[in-house]
Design an enzyme around this catalytic site. Sequence first.
Site, PDB file in Angstrom:
ATOM      1  N   MET A   8       1.091  -1.058   0.225  1.00 18.89           N
ATOM      2  CA  MET A   8       0.313   0.140  -0.021  1.00 18.89           C
ATOM      3  C   MET A   8       0.720   1.851   0.342  1.00 18.89           C
ATOM      4  SD  MET A   8      -2.888  -1.010   2.200  1.00 18.89           S
ATOM      5  CE  MET A   8      -2.246  -2.602   3.731  1.00 18.89           C
ATOM      6  N   GLU A   9       0.775   1.974  -1.301  1.00 21.97           N
ATOM      7  CA  GLU A   9       1.525   3.546  -1.673  1.00 21.97           C
ATOM      8  C   GLU A   9       0.925   4.382  -0.631  1.00 21.97           C
ATOM      9  OE1 GLU A   9       3.240   6.983  -2.483  1.00 21.97           O
ATOM     10  OE2 GLU A   9       1.229   6.360  -2.780  1.00 21.97           O
ATOM     11  N   CYS A  98      -2.519  -0.534  -9.386  1.00 20.58           N
ATOM     12  CA  CYS A  98      -2.841   0.944  -8.791  1.00 20.58           C
ATOM     13  C   CYS A  98      -4.498   1.437  -9.689  1.00 20.58           C
ATOM     14  CB  CYS A  98      -1.695   1.166  -8.163  1.00 20.58           C
ATOM     15  SG  CYS A  98      -2.197   3.350  -7.488  1.00 20.58           S
ATOM     16  N   LYS A 139      -0.166  -8.657  -9.449  1.00 17.96           N
ATOM     17  CA  LYS A 139      -1.339  -8.452  -8.947  1.00 17.96           C
ATOM     18  C   LYS A 139      -2.587  -6.999 -10.026  1.00 17.96           C
ATOM     19  CE  LYS A 139      -3.687  -5.922  -5.187  1.00 17.96           C
ATOM     20  NZ  LYS A 139      -3.055  -5.530  -3.361  1.00 17.96           N
ATOM     21  N   GLY A 200      -9.068  -7.907  -0.902  1.00 15.12           N
ATOM     22  CA  GLY A 200     -10.749  -7.308  -0.569  1.00 15.12           C
ATOM     23  C   GLY A 200     -11.197  -6.973  -0.196  1.00 15.12           C
ATOM     24  N   ARG A 224      -6.021  -2.984   3.838  1.00 11.54           N
ATOM     25  CA  ARG A 224      -6.487  -2.290   5.307  1.00 11.54           C
ATOM     26  C   ARG A 224      -6.663  -3.089   6.197  1.00 11.54           C
ATOM     27  NH1 ARG A 224     -11.177   1.049   2.480  1.00 11.54           N
ATOM     28  NH2 ARG A 224     -10.568  -1.383   1.221  1.00 11.54           N
TER      29      ARG A 224
END
Length: 319
Positions: A8-9, A98, A139, A200, A224
């Site tokens: 996660m950038e 992304c 991905k 997800g 997340r």
Amino acid sequence: MQIALAPMEGLVDNILRDVLTRVGGIDWCVTEFIRINDRLLTPTYFHKLAPELLTGARTGAGVPLRVQLLGSDPVCLAENAALACELGSQVIDLNFGCPAKTVNKSRGGAVLLKEPELLNEIVTHVRRAVPGHIPVTAKMRLGFDSPDGALVCATALAEGGAAHIVVHARTKTDGYKPPAHWEWIPRVQEVVKVPVFANGDIWSVEDWRRCREISGVEDIMLGRGLVSRPDLARQIAAARAGEEVVPMSWAELQPMLQDFWGQVVEQLTPRQAPGRLKQWLAMLTRNYPEAATLFSALRRETELDAVGHLLGVKRTEAA
């Protein structure tokens, strides 16, 4: 079953990777994407975003790290992938997921899902450029604005030589809006012979169970959900083994926050450090009421010693 920590950038940097992988349950993790344009990057640049390359491409807890590259030039991506392998990366991952507008405008990330032939060309070039024993993985999302091309894109990646494919079960247009469309994952798995990872909206053990039932796959990538619940991978691994699931308490999490803060102060500037802590703390509020209280107290604080005091750290040293 494999459980991976998502790239996660701007969030999951080497510091958070170190802290999260110490909790347990994570089999491997991925760098923030390394943007490849039209030149060969320097070893120094790779080490900046992936300092784990200096320690055997593993985090402090011994969890393997793979380098993720993002770009649209097959030749340049291949050259940089070869360099990353020389520097110690044991796996090369390619980002076709992304959703950021700035990234997509410069032909990176999910926008490439509009060009399955280019996806295949990129993976093919990278596969040829790196040693045979080093896997190349990818991905992707379900598509740019529609999942209609998801199967074609997945096939292009697999035929190019991807060893496995992580599918974030949303399109670029969906962004991060719920729900994730896990029902598409078995359709992807039907058309490729390589393993498919589900990604997800896995925020809890219950979500994982539903995802496994709907997707039909065992391997998962947590993003997340893991950042906001640091022991989620450990909980899922325990549930998968039929063991009792005991969630991490706030008291157990506090030393992790202190460790994180210590590394942030050491590696970032005094101006950057407080914001970096608040970023993670804000995500923890989803599962810990105590995090919301602490976040409120820290919200406007910018002095390092004051932040450290609120965290229970006696004294901090600026970088």
